[in-house]
Write an enzyme that holds these catalytic residues in place. Structure first.
Site, PDB file in Angstrom:
ATOM      1  N   ASP A   1       0.943  -1.391   0.566  1.00  0.00           N
ATOM      2  CA  ASP A   1       0.199   0.313  -0.278  1.00  0.00           C
ATOM      3  C   ASP A   1       1.054   1.389  -0.380  1.00  0.00           C
ATOM      4  OD1 ASP A   1      -2.612   1.385  -0.346  1.00  0.00           O
ATOM      5  OD2 ASP A   1      -2.859   0.934   2.255  1.00  0.00           O
TER       6      ASP A   1
ATOM      7  N   ASN B   1     -10.169  -3.405  -6.567  1.00  0.00           N
ATOM      8  CA  ASN B   1      -9.348  -2.084  -7.281  1.00  0.00           C
ATOM      9  C   ASN B   1      -9.674  -2.601  -8.363  1.00  0.00           C
ATOM     10  OD1 ASN B   1      -6.220  -3.293  -5.110  1.00  0.00           O
ATOM     11  ND2 ASN B   1      -7.399  -1.591  -5.076  1.00  0.00           N
TER      12      ASN B   1
END
Ligand code: FPP
Length: 251
Positions: free
Chosen positions: A31, A79
């Protein structure tokens, strides 16, 4: 053990790690790529490109120090909601990585495994996954699991569907299900659960990653963004893990 081999130039973080007591399995949520790029006035995709390089460095290092399993969250079921060019860049980076892996896995004795629903991926990417799986079948070394179109809840539902299918076929009975037998229906069947989960990027949540497998994982959060993650950061995470008292519900 020669720690100098593993040390980053100019830092002593390797000295904090007991290399004879490493976790067998480390999981990482990659991340912070987008923020890394935005802070530099670059498009988010630039962060993913550097993030893919960081992944190569850290995966190689994990293999070198003797970590048996490394699992990374590369693309979640959520995503797909990102802009088309960003999704396209991530898929291109994955494609490039798999092509490289096909040339190097045998030499490096690194197995690749994929977790997630791969059906929406392009035919080319799925064919590369198949080639990596076929090579991995011949190897015995460190296993790197890449989670693509992965979600922890979706994985549990998929496992439940597979179990129900076996019940309907008469192969198993519902009452015989145990935690151990259920685990074999997960994408991660046969792999030990991670002892250490690392999340760079400053967020303090699991984001639907390895919900079953991380039941007893030690969690390590850092504000460092993934593209800036270094071997020294990995040492800090492992040292933190080694300092924890893991009781598994006992006293
Ligand atoms: C999360 O950062 C990262 C991703 C959704 C993509 C990760 C993919 C790669 C590093 C490329 C390929 C991977 C491999 C294994 C070769 P973010 O964009 O959510 O960061 P932000 O929170 O700063 O926006």
């Amino acid at each position: 053990m020669n720690l100098a081999f593993w040390k980053n130039e100019g830092d002593d973080t390797a000295g904090q790690v007991d290399f004879s007591r490493l976790p067998r399995h480390i999981a990482i949520i990659l991340d912070g790529n987008g923020r890394w790029a935005q802070r530099r006035g670059l498009p988010r995709t630039a962060g993913h490109k550097v993030g893919a390089e960081t992944f190569r460095t850290i995966a190689t290092y994990c293999r070198d120090i003797g970590i048996d399993y490394l699992t990374v969250y590369a693309f979640s079921t959520e995503n797909w909601k990102r802009p088309k060019d960003e999704v396209g860049t991530i898929m291109t980076l994955l494609r490039r990585y798999l092509l490289e892996a096909i040339d190097t896995m045998e030499r490096d004795n690194v197995r690749l495994r994929f977790m997630g629903d791969l059906t929406p991926l392009s035919g080319e990417l799925r064919a590369l996954v198949d080639r990596c799986n076929a090579i991995s079948d011949r190897l015995s070394g460190c296993q790197c699991c890449i989670c693509i179109n992965y979600g922890g809840r979706a994985e549990l539902v998929h496992a439940a569907q597979c179990f129900a299918g076996d019940c309907a076929a008469g192969a198993v009975k519902p009452k015989d299900l145990t935690e151990e037998s259920f685990e074999q229906y997960l994408y991660s069947g046969g792999i030990p659960s991670p002892e250490l989960l690392i999340r760079p990027g400053g967020e303090l949540r699991l984001s639907n990653f390895l919900l079953w497998q991380c039941a007893y994982a030690e969690l390590y959060f850092t504000d460092v963004l993934w593209p800036d993650f270094t071997k020294a950061e990995l040492h800090r995470a492992i040292a933190a893990y080694q300092s924890r008292d893991r009781r598994f519900g006992a006293v």
